[in-house]
Design a protein around this motif. Structure first.
Motif, PDB file in Angstrom:
ATOM      1  N   LEU A 342      -5.188  50.510  61.395  1.00 39.89           N
ATOM      2  CA  LEU A 342      -5.274  49.151  60.849  1.00 39.89           C
ATOM      3  C   LEU A 342      -5.321  49.165  59.322  1.00 39.89           C
ATOM      4  O   LEU A 342      -5.850  48.254  58.691  1.00 39.89           O
ATOM      5  CB  LEU A 342      -6.490  48.399  61.408  1.00 39.89           C
ATOM      6  CG  LEU A 342      -6.552  48.268  62.929  1.00 39.89           C
ATOM      7  CD1 LEU A 342      -7.784  47.499  63.369  1.00 39.89           C
ATOM      8  CD2 LEU A 342      -5.283  47.597  63.467  1.00 39.89           C
ATOM      9  N   CYS A 343      -4.748  50.212  58.711  1.00 41.45           N
ATOM     10  CA  CYS A 343      -4.689  50.302  57.250  1.00 41.45           C
ATOM     11  C   CYS A 343      -3.430  49.640  56.709  1.00 41.45           C
ATOM     12  O   CYS A 343      -3.239  49.594  55.500  1.00 41.45           O
ATOM     13  CB  CYS A 343      -4.744  51.759  56.803  1.00 41.45           C
ATOM     14  SG  CYS A 343      -3.281  52.721  57.269  1.00 41.45           S
ATOM     15  N   LYS A 344      -2.560  49.160  57.592  1.00 39.97           N
ATOM     16  CA  LYS A 344      -1.298  48.537  57.209  1.00 39.97           C
ATOM     17  C   LYS A 344      -0.445  49.496  56.388  1.00 39.97           C
ATOM     18  O   LYS A 344      -0.075  49.216  55.240  1.00 39.97           O
ATOM     19  CB  LYS A 344      -1.535  47.212  56.469  1.00 39.97           C
ATOM     20  CG  LYS A 344      -2.307  46.204  57.310  1.00 39.97           C
ATOM     21  CD  LYS A 344      -2.469  44.868  56.618  1.00 39.97           C
ATOM     22  CE  LYS A 344      -3.242  43.892  57.503  1.00 39.97           C
ATOM     23  NZ  LYS A 344      -3.437  42.574  56.860  1.00 39.97           N
ATOM     24  N   ALA A 345      -0.156  50.647  56.977  1.00 40.54           N
ATOM     25  CA  ALA A 345       0.654  51.675  56.323  1.00 40.54           C
ATOM     26  C   ALA A 345       1.883  51.034  55.686  1.00 40.54           C
ATOM     27  O   ALA A 345       2.517  50.151  56.269  1.00 40.54           O
ATOM     28  CB  ALA A 345       1.063  52.729  57.349  1.00 40.54           C
ATOM     29  N   HIS A 346       2.233  51.509  54.471  1.00 39.88           N
ATOM     30  CA  HIS A 346       3.156  50.706  53.679  1.00 39.88           C
ATOM     31  C   HIS A 346       4.433  51.417  53.231  1.00 39.88           C
ATOM     32  O   HIS A 346       5.520  50.918  53.440  1.00 39.88           O
ATOM     33  CB  HIS A 346       2.409  50.150  52.470  1.00 39.88           C
ATOM     34  CG  HIS A 346       2.941  48.848  51.994  1.00 39.88           C
ATOM     35  ND1 HIS A 346       2.964  47.721  52.785  1.00 39.88           N
ATOM     36  CD2 HIS A 346       3.494  48.477  50.815  1.00 39.88           C
ATOM     37  CE1 HIS A 346       3.505  46.712  52.112  1.00 39.88           C
ATOM     38  NE2 HIS A 346       3.852  47.147  50.913  1.00 39.88           N
ATOM     39  N   ARG A 347       4.337  52.550  52.567  1.00 39.66           N
ATOM     40  CA  ARG A 347       5.521  53.215  52.043  1.00 39.66           C
ATOM     41  C   ARG A 347       5.453  54.721  52.305  1.00 39.66           C
ATOM     42  O   ARG A 347       4.370  55.305  52.380  1.00 39.66           O
ATOM     43  CB  ARG A 347       5.670  52.978  50.535  1.00 39.66           C
ATOM     44  CG  ARG A 347       5.813  51.526  50.145  1.00 39.66           C
ATOM     45  CD  ARG A 347       7.157  50.957  50.560  1.00 39.66           C
ATOM     46  NE  ARG A 347       7.330  49.595  50.069  1.00 39.66           N
ATOM     47  CZ  ARG A 347       7.254  48.509  50.814  1.00 39.66           C
ATOM     48  NH1 ARG A 347       6.979  48.616  52.113  1.00 39.66           N
ATOM     49  NH2 ARG A 347       7.450  47.310  50.295  1.00 39.66           N
ATOM     50  N   LEU A 348       6.638  55.346  52.395  1.00 42.12           N
ATOM     51  CA  LEU A 348       6.770  56.775  52.659  1.00 42.12           C
ATOM     52  C   LEU A 348       7.341  57.496  51.444  1.00 42.12           C
ATOM     53  O   LEU A 348       8.200  56.957  50.740  1.00 42.12           O
ATOM     54  CB  LEU A 348       7.740  57.013  53.814  1.00 42.12           C
ATOM     55  CG  LEU A 348       7.234  56.963  55.250  1.00 42.12           C
ATOM     56  CD1 LEU A 348       8.421  57.120  56.189  1.00 42.12           C
ATOM     57  CD2 LEU A 348       6.206  58.036  55.512  1.00 42.12           C
ATOM     58  N   LEU A 349       6.897  58.749  51.240  1.00 42.72           N
ATOM     59  CA  LEU A 349       7.468  59.605  50.209  1.00 42.72           C
ATOM     60  C   LEU A 349       7.515  61.043  50.717  1.00 42.72           C
ATOM     61  O   LEU A 349       6.509  61.743  50.693  1.00 42.72           O
ATOM     62  CB  LEU A 349       6.655  59.537  48.912  1.00 42.72           C
ATOM     63  CG  LEU A 349       7.130  60.466  47.793  1.00 42.72           C
ATOM     64  CD1 LEU A 349       8.511  60.054  47.294  1.00 42.72           C
ATOM     65  CD2 LEU A 349       6.125  60.495  46.645  1.00 42.72           C
ATOM     66  N   PRO A 350       8.673  61.516  51.193  1.00 42.95           N
ATOM     67  CA  PRO A 350       8.783  62.926  51.563  1.00 42.95           C
ATOM     68  C   PRO A 350       8.839  63.807  50.317  1.00 42.95           C
ATOM     69  O   PRO A 350       9.570  63.514  49.364  1.00 42.95           O
ATOM     70  CB  PRO A 350      10.111  62.989  52.336  1.00 42.95           C
ATOM     71  CG  PRO A 350      10.441  61.578  52.693  1.00 42.95           C
ATOM     72  CD  PRO A 350       9.865  60.753  51.583  1.00 42.95           C
ATOM     73  N   LEU A 351       8.067  64.888  50.330  1.00 42.29           N
ATOM     74  CA  LEU A 351       8.127  65.913  49.292  1.00 42.29           C
ATOM     75  C   LEU A 351       8.815  67.134  49.885  1.00 42.29           C
ATOM     76  O   LEU A 351       9.402  67.056  50.958  1.00 42.29           O
ATOM     77  CB  LEU A 351       6.716  66.231  48.805  1.00 42.29           C
ATOM     78  CG  LEU A 351       5.904  65.047  48.245  1.00 42.29           C
ATOM     79  CD1 LEU A 351       4.482  65.484  47.919  1.00 42.29           C
ATOM     80  CD2 LEU A 351       6.582  64.448  47.013  1.00 42.29           C
ATOM     81  N   GLU A 352       8.753  68.273  49.216  1.00 39.07           N
ATOM     82  CA  GLU A 352       9.441  69.454  49.722  1.00 39.07           C
ATOM     83  C   GLU A 352       8.821  69.983  51.011  1.00 39.07           C
ATOM     84  O   GLU A 352       9.525  70.449  51.902  1.00 39.07           O
ATOM     85  CB  GLU A 352       9.462  70.549  48.654  1.00 39.07           C
ATOM     86  CG  GLU A 352      10.387  70.237  47.492  1.00 39.07           C
ATOM     87  CD  GLU A 352      10.575  71.419  46.577  1.00 39.07           C
ATOM     88  OE1 GLU A 352      10.147  72.534  46.945  1.00 39.07           O
ATOM     89  OE2 GLU A 352      11.155  71.238  45.496  1.00 39.07           O
ATOM     90  N   ASN A 353       7.479  69.911  51.121  1.00 43.33           N
ATOM     91  CA  ASN A 353       6.807  70.509  52.284  1.00 43.33           C
ATOM     92  C   ASN A 353       5.824  69.575  52.966  1.00 43.33           C
ATOM     93  O   ASN A 353       5.054  70.010  53.813  1.00 43.33           O
ATOM     94  CB  ASN A 353       6.071  71.782  51.846  1.00 43.33           C
ATOM     95  CG  ASN A 353       7.006  72.838  51.312  1.00 43.33           C
ATOM     96  OD1 ASN A 353       7.848  73.358  52.031  1.00 43.33           O
ATOM     97  ND2 ASN A 353       6.883  73.143  50.021  1.00 43.33           N
ATOM     98  N   SER A 354       5.817  68.303  52.599  1.00 46.87           N
ATOM     99  CA  SER A 354       4.885  67.352  53.197  1.00 46.87           C
ATOM    100  C   SER A 354       5.436  65.948  53.023  1.00 46.87           C
ATOM    101  O   SER A 354       6.462  65.744  52.378  1.00 46.87           O
ATOM    102  CB  SER A 354       3.495  67.473  52.550  1.00 46.87           C
ATOM    103  OG  SER A 354       3.555  67.112  51.171  1.00 46.87           O
ATOM    104  N   VAL A 355       4.742  64.988  53.621  1.00 47.53           N
ATOM    105  CA  VAL A 355       5.141  63.588  53.523  1.00 47.53           C
ATOM    106  C   VAL A 355       3.901  62.767  53.189  1.00 47.53           C
ATOM    107  O   VAL A 355       2.847  62.930  53.814  1.00 47.53           O
ATOM    108  CB  VAL A 355       5.758  63.083  54.845  1.00 47.53           C
ATOM    109  CG1 VAL A 355       6.194  61.626  54.713  1.00 47.53           C
ATOM    110  CG2 VAL A 355       6.937  63.940  55.249  1.00 47.53           C
ATOM    111  N   LEU A 356       4.037  61.881  52.203  1.00 44.50           N
ATOM    112  CA  LEU A 356       2.951  60.990  51.808  1.00 44.50           C
ATOM    113  C   LEU A 356       3.238  59.576  52.308  1.00 44.50           C
ATOM    114  O   LEU A 356       4.396  59.161  52.397  1.00 44.50           O
ATOM    115  CB  LEU A 356       2.787  60.960  50.291  1.00 44.50           C
ATOM    116  CG  LEU A 356       2.400  62.269  49.603  1.00 44.50           C
ATOM    117  CD1 LEU A 356       2.452  62.106  48.092  1.00 44.50           C
ATOM    118  CD2 LEU A 356       1.017  62.722  50.038  1.00 44.50           C
ATOM    119  N   ALA A 357       2.163  58.837  52.618  1.00 50.08           N
ATOM    120  CA  ALA A 357       2.290  57.442  53.029  1.00 50.08           C
ATOM    121  C   ALA A 357       1.158  56.642  52.398  1.00 50.08           C
ATOM    122  O   ALA A 357      -0.007  57.051  52.454  1.00 50.08           O
ATOM    123  CB  ALA A 357       2.240  57.303  54.546  1.00 50.08           C
TER     124      ALA A 357
END
Length: 373
Positions: A342-357
């Motif tokens: 229920l954090c209302k996930a918003h945007r994605l950013l893939p890096l070389e070895n991980s993914v941020l949201a």
């Protein structure tokens, strides 16, 4: 195939905004023999009601996040080897009510980024000073949105032209940032969110979440047309980016449920739709999507972000969709639940070895570690 359950409570470390990034760790279930373990970590950002866009600064282990509710730009310092966040610091960028939102890396101005003040109707060229966590970003230039346009939301740079969605006036702005007097405004339906250029046709496509329709713009003639989203596929197009073979778009769904549908638009404007097959995905409300950085993926695939932004019955998920080499057929799906639902996930950013949201309402960033395929 699921990445596993992420249900156990984590431990809170550090203090938001100081030299130590607060984090909550949750590991996926034990992987099969020969498979790598994947972990979801959450980092606390300084408090804000709305945490939005996220970009990586080229050449520096630094990620930038916009917080719209108080117009702060947050720096996330990364470990160059592991990509884990090691420190967090936030800086005001404009007045607290200017509503900092869109972020985009500039190619025409190396080391700079473009940003939008959605409440102040301004486009900003910013030096984020990415070589130092403690250095305050500097606004080097401001451009007023012309001709009564309101609410600059998303910004992207294509050569000398900025393409900006104006959520307040339901328009799309194409502006020459070298000569701002040269610009065009295109009328849209409610409400334009993302804009991207088709890699084949060169046309621009715009998602409109209030109309369940895609706007198509011929940048040479200025002609526009609308492509309705078929009711049987779902509704509410939001995330929209260019990628292999066309423009890719996701559908958020209604206030009751998502449909787990995303699609690819070809050079003629035809859309091939895909529907997630896993039970977690069939009702996913998809808000954003992203591709791996060039040269990092071992197989064709993209990342999807499912969000609880419109329904508490939904789930906040990072989803990996694998494709065959032609990008025509889905060959697999994997799911990771964000630790804070229920954090209302918003945007994605893939890096070389991980993914941020980014997490809109919990002032956090989640990271899927060990995510390279």
């Amino acid at each position: 195939m699921s990445l596993g359950s992420l249900a156990a409570a984590g431990t809170l470390l550090g203090t938001p905004g100081t030299a130590t990034a607060g984090s909550r760790y949750r590991d996926a279930a034990a992987p099969p023999a020969g498979a790598s373990r994947r972990t979801v970590v959450e980092y606390e950002l300084p408090p804000a009601e709305e945490t939005h866009e996220i970009i990586k600064t080229p050449g520096h282990p630094m990620v930038l996040v916009s917080q719209m509710s108080n117009s702060r730009l947050v720096k996330l310092q990364l470990d160059p080897r592991t990509e884990q966040v090691t420190a967090v610091k936030a800086f005001p960028l404009g007045s607290s009510d200017a509503m900092l939102h869109g972020l985009a890396v500039s190619s025409r101005h190396p080391g700079r980024i473009w940003a939008t003040h959605e409440g102040a109707d301004r486009l900003l060229l910013v030096d984020p000073r990415a070589d130092s966590l403690d250095a305050a970003p500097r606004v080097e230039r401001e451009i007023a949105v012309p001709d009564g346009g309101r609410g600059p939301h998303y910004v992207s740079e294509y050569g000398d032209t900025l393409w900006v969605t104006l959520k307040g006036s339901d328009q799309v702005l194409a502006l020459d940032h070298t000569r701002p007097g040269r610009h065009r405004l295109f009328d849209a339906k409610p409400h334009p969110i993302f804009a991207a250029r088709h890699p084949g046709s060169g046309d621009f496509y715009v998602s409109q979440d209030g109309a369940s329709s895609l706007l198509r713009i011929d940048p040479h003639t200025g002609r526009t047309s609308q492509i309705p989203v078929p009711v049987e596929q779902g509704s509410t197009p939001v995330g929209l980016i260019n990628g292999p073979g066309g423009i890719w778009v996701v559908l958020l769904g209604t206030a009751k449920a998502g449909t787990g549908v995303f699609g690819r638009i070809d050079a003629d404007g035809r859309i091939v739709w895909h529907r997630l097959a896993d039970p977690l995905g069939r009702s996913a409300s998809l808000l954003h999507l992203a591709f791996d950085p060039p040269g990092t993926a071992r197989e064709p695939g993209l990342w999807l972000l499912a969000s609880t932004i419109v329904s508490e019955q939904a789930r906040d998920l990072i989803i990996r969709v694998r494709f065959d080499p032609s990008w025509a057929r889905v060959t697999g799906e994997e799911y990771a639940a964000l630790p804070t639902q229920l954090c209302k996930a918003h945007r994605l950013l893939p890096l070389e070895n991980s993914v941020l949201a980014t997490e809109l309402t919990s002032a956090g960033v989640a990271q899927l570690i060990g995510a390279r395929y």
